[in-house]
Design a protein around this motif. Structure first.
Motif: not given
Ligand code: SAM
Length: 291
Positions: A219-225, A209-210, A179-183
């Motif tokens: 909503n980021e928190d909900f996406f991760f939930t 890091v993107r 979500y945050y980076t190209e890995a």
């Protein structure tokens, strides 16, 4: 002077200081200069780059970083290593060691103070394996302003972080990091280049890091939930995982089915087949159904 990371110099430093390894702190020190060179090359360091290191140990990697980067700030938790680092890193005037648990440190403030004027900042580290994931997630979630990471970790964790959908390694950790980076998994490292050798094989991964997260979500928190719930039981369908894993999911089954439909996702699919973009659409559709 020979590199710190040669077996004979490392042995000499450790015995002169009477140092004994603490397994609980993930202390496996590198004794192979070729690997260190490959790590610094993978990080693309120049004198215009600042580096944050986590866990310098006796300075094996730090020395290579100091030679190629502009400045290195290293967080080390083990007080016993400080006098050793004072000695081994004395030839380098561009290194600062901070005696702190990186998980408790205010890394953002350290970056502001220590790296003003640097436009490129990398985290480069041979991470302590007992806390690899918490360290990476802390730095990403706290949005410490770094361009990327080149880190050594357990091969199996590296495979999970860089995994693509529909593979057995793909899961909520892949999504959280991607979500945050190209890995990218850069290369595999055998156990033999460490003293003492760890129990598992290792890998170097590169995370850039993107500019923007991989998907835009309400909503980021909900996406991760949602992603965590979707992988709770890998053999269950996405519908069953969401019904069982979301708060009051059982009462909201009909609305979950409606959200899956709106996001264009068959309820019978498994979480591991969904791309980041699909998880993004699903998380927004669930929110729009008031879930
Ligand atoms: N960089 C050295 C090398 O490559 O040889 C040592 C790497 S060793 C795998 C991990 C290092 O991280 C150890 O020096 C250990 O004391 C340190 N460490 C462990 N937990 C830490 C934490 N929470 N914060 C900062 N350093 C930590």
């Amino acid at each position: 002077m020979k590199d710190i990371a040669t077996p004979s110099r490392t042995k000499d430093i450790l015995s002169r200081h009477g140092f004994s390894f603490k397994k609980s702190l993930g202390q496996n020190f590198l004794i192979d200069s070729n690997i260190l060179q490959r790590i610094t090359e993978t990080a693309g360091l120049t004198k215009e780059t600042g580096v944050i290191e986590i866990g310098p140990g006796i300075g094996a990697l730090t020395e290579h970083l100091a030679r190629t980067a502009g400045k290195v700030v290293a967080f080390e938790i083990d007080q016993r290593l400080l006098p050793i680092l004072d000695e081994t890193l004395s030839p380098y005037d561009n290194v600062k060691v901070i005696h702190e648990d990186v998980l408790k440190a205010d890394v953002k403030t350290v970056v502001e103070k220590e790296f003003a004027g640097y436009d490129r900042l990398m985290v480069v580290a041979n991470l302590p394996y007992y806390v690899t994931t918490p360290i990476i997630m802390k730095l990403l979630e706290d949005k410490v302003p770094v361009n990327g990471f080149v880190v050594m970790l357990q091969k199996e964790v590296g495979a999970r972080i860089s995994a693509k959908p529909s593979t057995k390694e793909y899961g909520s950790l892949s999504i959280a990091v991607q979500y945050y980076t190209e890995a990218e998994l850069a290369f595999i490292v055998p156990k033999t280049v460490f003293t003492p050798p760890p129990n598992v094989d290792s890998a170097i991964i590169k995370l850039m890091v993107r500019g923007e997260p991989a998907v835009r979500v309400q909503n980021e928190d909900f996406f991760f939930t949602v992603t965590r719930a979707s992988f709770a039981h890998r053999r269950k369908t996405i519908l069953n995982n969401l019904v069982n894993g979301l708060p009051n999911g059982k009462e909201k089954k009909e609305r979950i089915i409606a959200a899956l439909e709106k996001a264009g996702i068959e309820p019978s699919r498994r979480g591991e087949t969904l791309s980041l973009a699909e998880f993004g659409m699903l998380s927004d559709a669930l929110l729009n159904e008031d879930i």
